[in-house]
Design an enzyme around this catalytic site. Structure first.
Site, PDB file in Angstrom:
ATOM      1  N   GLU A 160       1.027   0.633   4.357  1.00 46.74           N
ATOM      2  CA  GLU A 160       2.337   0.449   3.740  1.00 46.74           C
ATOM      3  C   GLU A 160       2.169   0.566   2.234  1.00 46.74           C
ATOM      4  O   GLU A 160       1.055   0.499   1.706  1.00 46.74           O
ATOM      5  CB  GLU A 160       2.930  -0.917   4.114  1.00 46.74           C
ATOM      6  CG  GLU A 160       3.439  -0.961   5.544  1.00 46.74           C
ATOM      7  CD  GLU A 160       4.160  -2.256   5.889  1.00 46.74           C
ATOM      8  OE1 GLU A 160       4.032  -3.234   5.144  1.00 46.74           O
ATOM      9  OE2 GLU A 160       4.844  -2.266   6.919  1.00 46.74           O
ATOM     10  N   HIS A 210      14.724  -4.987  -0.897  1.00 48.26           N
ATOM     11  CA  HIS A 210      14.025  -3.925  -0.174  1.00 48.26           C
ATOM     12  C   HIS A 210      14.691  -2.598  -0.514  1.00 48.26           C
ATOM     13  O   HIS A 210      15.925  -2.496  -0.480  1.00 48.26           O
ATOM     14  CB  HIS A 210      14.079  -4.167   1.344  1.00 48.26           C
ATOM     15  CG  HIS A 210      13.054  -3.374   2.080  1.00 48.26           C
ATOM     16  ND1 HIS A 210      13.161  -2.004   2.229  1.00 48.26           N
ATOM     17  CD2 HIS A 210      11.897  -3.735   2.671  1.00 48.26           C
ATOM     18  CE1 HIS A 210      12.107  -1.570   2.901  1.00 48.26           C
ATOM     19  NE2 HIS A 210      11.326  -2.596   3.180  1.00 48.26           N
ATOM     20  N   ARG A 247       7.184  -2.293  -3.882  1.00 45.66           N
ATOM     21  CA  ARG A 247       8.578  -2.369  -3.448  1.00 45.66           C
ATOM     22  C   ARG A 247       9.567  -2.530  -4.613  1.00 45.66           C
ATOM     23  O   ARG A 247      10.619  -1.894  -4.634  1.00 45.66           O
ATOM     24  CB  ARG A 247       8.672  -3.581  -2.528  1.00 45.66           C
ATOM     25  CG  ARG A 247       9.819  -3.582  -1.628  1.00 45.66           C
ATOM     26  CD  ARG A 247       9.632  -4.695  -0.644  1.00 45.66           C
ATOM     27  NE  ARG A 247       8.948  -4.255   0.553  1.00 45.66           N
ATOM     28  CZ  ARG A 247       8.728  -5.027   1.601  1.00 45.66           C
ATOM     29  NH1 ARG A 247       9.124  -6.279   1.586  1.00 45.66           N
ATOM     30  NH2 ARG A 247       8.112  -4.558   2.661  1.00 45.66           N
ATOM     31  N   HIS A 302      16.264  -9.131   0.294  1.00 46.66           N
ATOM     32  CA  HIS A 302      15.296  -9.141   1.393  1.00 46.66           C
ATOM     33  C   HIS A 302      14.443 -10.406   1.467  1.00 46.66           C
ATOM     34  O   HIS A 302      14.332 -11.012   2.525  1.00 46.66           O
ATOM     35  CB  HIS A 302      14.398  -7.918   1.246  1.00 46.66           C
ATOM     36  CG  HIS A 302      13.499  -7.654   2.404  1.00 46.66           C
ATOM     37  ND1 HIS A 302      13.976  -7.480   3.683  1.00 46.66           N
ATOM     38  CD2 HIS A 302      12.154  -7.553   2.478  1.00 46.66           C
ATOM     39  CE1 HIS A 302      12.951  -7.272   4.502  1.00 46.66           C
ATOM     40  NE2 HIS A 302      11.837  -7.328   3.796  1.00 46.66           N
ATOM     41  N   ARG A 334       6.341  -9.682  -3.725  1.00 45.26           N
ATOM     42  CA  ARG A 334       5.505  -9.756  -2.517  1.00 45.26           C
ATOM     43  C   ARG A 334       4.993  -8.382  -2.114  1.00 45.26           C
ATOM     44  O   ARG A 334       5.763  -7.416  -2.054  1.00 45.26           O
ATOM     45  CB  ARG A 334       6.344 -10.324  -1.378  1.00 45.26           C
ATOM     46  CG  ARG A 334       5.655 -10.266  -0.029  1.00 45.26           C
ATOM     47  CD  ARG A 334       6.504 -10.907   1.037  1.00 45.26           C
ATOM     48  NE  ARG A 334       7.678 -10.146   1.349  1.00 45.26           N
ATOM     49  CZ  ARG A 334       7.856  -9.439   2.473  1.00 45.26           C
ATOM     50  NH1 ARG A 334       6.902  -9.384   3.372  1.00 45.26           N
ATOM     51  NH2 ARG A 334       8.971  -8.804   2.701  1.00 45.26           N
TER      52      ARG A 334
HETATM   53  C1  LIG Z   1      14.491  -7.117   8.374  1.00 43.15           C
HETATM   54  C2  LIG Z   1      13.226  -7.820   7.945  1.00 43.15           C
HETATM   55  C3  LIG Z   1      11.995  -7.190   8.123  1.00 43.15           C
HETATM   56  C4  LIG Z   1      10.825  -7.830   7.711  1.00 43.15           C
HETATM   57  N1  LIG Z   1       9.615  -7.226   7.945  1.00 43.15           N
HETATM   58  C5  LIG Z   1       8.475  -7.906   7.634  1.00 43.15           C
HETATM   59  C6  LIG Z   1       7.201  -7.357   7.966  1.00 43.15           C
HETATM   60  O1  LIG Z   1       7.089  -6.291   8.546  1.00 43.15           O
HETATM   61  N2  LIG Z   1       6.099  -8.070   7.625  1.00 43.15           N
HETATM   62  C7  LIG Z   1       6.168  -9.278   6.977  1.00 43.15           C
HETATM   63  O2  LIG Z   1       5.117  -9.872   6.681  1.00 43.15           O
HETATM   64  N3  LIG Z   1       7.366  -9.815   6.683  1.00 43.15           N
HETATM   65  C8  LIG Z   1       8.513  -9.174   6.995  1.00 43.15           C
HETATM   66  N4  LIG Z   1       9.720  -9.741   6.705  1.00 43.15           N
HETATM   67  C9  LIG Z   1       9.752 -11.091   6.149  1.00 43.15           C
HETATM   68  C10 LIG Z   1       9.408 -12.079   7.258  1.00 43.15           C
HETATM   69  O3  LIG Z   1      10.024 -11.668   8.456  1.00 43.15           O
HETATM   70  C11 LIG Z   1       9.876 -13.474   6.906  1.00 43.15           C
HETATM   71  O4  LIG Z   1       9.437 -13.821   5.628  1.00 43.15           O
HETATM   72  C12 LIG Z   1       9.290 -14.469   7.916  1.00 43.15           C
HETATM   73  O5  LIG Z   1       9.634 -14.082   9.222  1.00 43.15           O
HETATM   74  C13 LIG Z   1       9.817 -15.848   7.614  1.00 43.15           C
HETATM   75  O6  LIG Z   1       9.437 -16.690   8.662  1.00 43.15           O
HETATM   76  P1  LIG Z   1       9.870 -18.197   8.607  1.00 43.15           P
HETATM   77  O7  LIG Z   1       9.340 -18.827   9.833  1.00 43.15           O
HETATM   78  O8  LIG Z   1       9.499 -18.769   7.302  1.00 43.15           O
HETATM   79  O9  LIG Z   1      11.490 -18.156   8.599  1.00 43.15           O
HETATM   80  P2  LIG Z   1      12.543 -17.502   9.652  1.00 43.15           P
HETATM   81  O10 LIG Z   1      11.865 -16.627  10.642  1.00 43.15           O
HETATM   82  O11 LIG Z   1      13.600 -16.919   8.847  1.00 43.15           O
HETATM   83  O12 LIG Z   1      13.057 -18.796  10.408  1.00 43.15           O
HETATM   84  C14 LIG Z   1      13.828 -19.770   9.743  1.00 43.15           C
HETATM   85  C15 LIG Z   1      14.282 -20.784  10.769  1.00 43.15           C
HETATM   86  O13 LIG Z   1      14.847 -21.917  10.129  1.00 43.15           O
HETATM   87  C16 LIG Z   1      16.037 -22.292  10.820  1.00 43.15           C
HETATM   88  N5  LIG Z   1      16.871 -23.055   9.889  1.00 43.15           N
HETATM   89  C17 LIG Z   1      17.314 -22.698   8.661  1.00 43.15           C
HETATM   90  N6  LIG Z   1      18.002 -23.712   8.104  1.00 43.15           N
HETATM   91  C18 LIG Z   1      17.990 -24.726   9.006  1.00 43.15           C
HETATM   92  C19 LIG Z   1      18.543 -26.046   9.009  1.00 43.15           C
HETATM   93  N7  LIG Z   1      19.243 -26.552   7.993  1.00 43.15           N
HETATM   94  N8  LIG Z   1      18.347 -26.814  10.103  1.00 43.15           N
HETATM   95  C20 LIG Z   1      17.670 -26.343  11.176  1.00 43.15           C
HETATM   96  N9  LIG Z   1      17.118 -25.105  11.207  1.00 43.15           N
HETATM   97  C21 LIG Z   1      17.283 -24.321  10.140  1.00 43.15           C
HETATM   98  C22 LIG Z   1      16.616 -20.970  11.267  1.00 43.15           C
HETATM   99  O14 LIG Z   1      17.575 -21.149  12.281  1.00 43.15           O
HETATM  100  C23 LIG Z   1      15.343 -20.263  11.723  1.00 43.15           C
HETATM  101  O15 LIG Z   1      14.988 -20.685  13.021  1.00 43.15           O
HETATM  102  C24 LIG Z   1      10.905  -9.105   7.104  1.00 43.15           C
HETATM  103  C25 LIG Z   1      12.129  -9.732   6.908  1.00 43.15           C
HETATM  104  C26 LIG Z   1      13.297  -9.092   7.343  1.00 43.15           C
HETATM  105  C27 LIG Z   1      14.608  -9.773   7.131  1.00 43.15           C
END
Ligand SMILES: Cc1cc2nc3c(=O)[nH]c(=O)nc-3n(C[C@H](O)[C@H](O)[C@H](O)COP(=O)(O)OP(=O)(O)OC[C@H]3O[C@@H](n4cnc5c(N)ncnc54)[C@H](O)[C@@H]3O)c2cc1C
Length: 415
Positions: free
Chosen positions: A111, A227, A273, A334, A369
């Site tokens: 990437e 992004h 990016r 993003h 990032r």
């Molecule tokens: C389209 C897209 C593509 C991406 N591609 C990549 C990639 O290829 N590689 C990479 O490394 N990263 C990628 N990223 C970034 C990466 O996906 C995220 O940074 C990562 O998944 C975040 O994980 P997380 O567990 O921190 O949060 P999330 O997966 O966003 O989960 C957050 C959780 O918190 C919960 N929540 C929020 N507020 C509350 C509340 N008040 N009470 C209870 N629950 C709550 C939500 O419901 C959810 O379950 C991408 C992001 C996007 C949007």
């Protein structure tokens, strides 16, 4: 009040992974405000960056990460990120994530701004979906308690020590209080606060707001990543066209068909990016358009359909065959580099309160990032949260963590 050793807010990669490690150490409750799989994790396409090949090394990954972060990364945190990744990938495999393989070896792709192929992926461009599915299946078949449609609305703190959390049941409107020894915020970023965003509807910065209100330090909120290649089709919600598409040879053209990136930077489409996003905005302004085009029509159609089946199918469903036609794209909100300030063990300045995943600011991303470092950050620092909370002295009183915090110069309440 119901009591748990661990309460984890959020069910993306960070929340689920920590829950699966923590359940070996105590009782675990996950609160999540939608369904278990409503999160950004399931949208991740590109994959996870990790130095695994013989031509790669944690040192090289360290250098690429530091360069992308524009001189503002925390070097100690980046060392940890790049050196401890492989072990966490082994955990993910153990939890059932089916990373793509070729001849028995995990397949690696490249990437932008990575000096070598080091991105592992699953289902081609459906990495996040596979991670979310595998981890949530593991969680559901364990003794971890999950409350869906439950929104954490306040962190309960007494004398700088976390006591628990208030949660609103979105179906009944009832507010419950839960007490715990360790509260872990894994609520993701803030992307949905922007008009054009790649993020899930549930990603609205709750963790940062809750932590701030409770008195935790917040850092680097000015560093937000856009992004560069998000589908811009009338009537279609913003949909990410992965960085890996440029990694495989995709070219950016302005609305006049001119390839513009080499005019801005030698790395052209493979620049970091933020550079590609800024160059794209300049080009859109110059041509008076709200979009540019990503061109993959010169690549073998088979490569596109097998390597990016999800993107290919999504565009086709909206009348665009990307093997033949240009993809209209524009930058969109993003990823949050900043967030709840934590040390290298995921600890905030409030005893017993941790943050992990996108909601945490570990300092690994600096101002920008490097692609595919966020899933890695979620697991590497998530594992450290689980490890930190096994220490008997920490479990007893939190005194040890207070001492370590006072020694940690990166933990300032007002960052
Ligand atoms: C389209 C897209 C593509 C991406 N591609 C990549 C990639 O290829 N590689 C990479 O490394 N990263 C990628 N990223 C970034 C990466 O996906 C995220 O940074 C990562 O998944 C975040 O994980 P997380 O567990 O921190 O949060 P999330 O997966 O966003 O989960 C957050 C959780 O918190 C919960 N929540 C929020 N507020 C509350 C509340 N008040 N009470 C209870 N629950 C709550 C939500 O419901 C959810 O379950 C991408 C992001 C996007 C949007």
């Amino acid at each position: 009040m119901n009591h748990y050793d661990y309460i984890i807010v959020g069910s993306g990669i960070a929340g689920l992974y920590i829950a699966l490690l923590a359940i070996k150490q105590g009782s675990v409750l996950i609160l999540t405000k939608g369904n278990i799989d409503d999160c950004n994790t399931k949208y991740a396409q590109g994959g996870i960056a990790v130095a695994m090949s013989k031509d790669d090394s944690p040192e090289l990954h360290f250098k690429d990460t530091m360069a992308a972060g524009d001189g503002l990364c925390d070097a100690e945190a980046v060392r940890i990120l790049t050196e401890e990744g492989a072990e966490c990938i082994a955990d993910l495999i153990r939890f059932g994530v089916p990373f793509d393989t070729l001849n028995g070896e995990i397949t690696l792709t490249r990437e932008a701004a990575h000096s070598t192929p080091r991105i592992i992926h699953a289902g081609g461009d459906a990495t996040g979906e596979h991670i979310e599915l595998s981890l949530s299946q593991q969680v559901r078949s364990s003794s971890i308690k999950i409350l869906e449609d439950c929104l954490a609305s306040e962190i309960l703190v007494e004398g700088n020590k976390v006591k628990g959390v208030k949660s609103l049941d979105c179906r009944t409107g009832l507010v419950e209080e839960y007490s715990c020894q360790f509260l872990i915020l894994a609520t993701g970023g803030v992307g949905r606060l922007f008009k054009y965003s790649t993020n899930s509807d549930v990603v609205t910065g709750d963790g940062v707001a809750l932590a701030f209100k409770a008195g935790a330090g917040i850092s680097d909120m000015e560093f937000f990543q856009f992004h560069p290649t998000v589908l811009r089709l009338p009537g279609v919600a913003p949909f990410l066209i992965s960085e890996a598409v440029r990694g495989e040879g995709g070219i950016l053209r302005n609305v006049e068909g001119y390839r513009f990136m080499p005019n801005y930077v030698a790395e052209a489409e493979l620049a970091a990016r933020d550079i590609v996003a800024r160059s794209t905005v300049y080009e859109m302004r110059k041509t008076g358009s709200d979009r540019v085009f990503l061109d993959v029509t010169h690549l073998p159609p088979r490569l596109i359909t097998t390597r990016f089946p999800h993107i290919y199918r999504f565009c086709l469903a909206h009348g665009l065959d990307i093997t033949r036609g240009l993809i209209p794209v524009a930058p969109a909100a993003h990823y949050l580099m900043g967030g709840v300030k934590v040390n290298t063990w995921g600890e905030t300045n409030i005893s017993g309160l941790f943050a992990a995943g996108e909601t945490a600011c570990t300092g690994v991303h600096g101002a920008n990032r490097l692609a595919s470092n966020s899933l890695l950050e979620s697991v590497v620092f998530g594992k450290r949260v689980a490890e930190r909370t096994t220490a008997p002295c920490h479990k007893e009183s939190g005194v040890e963590s207070q001492e370590s915090r006072s020694q940690d110069s990166r933990l300032k309440t007002q960052d």
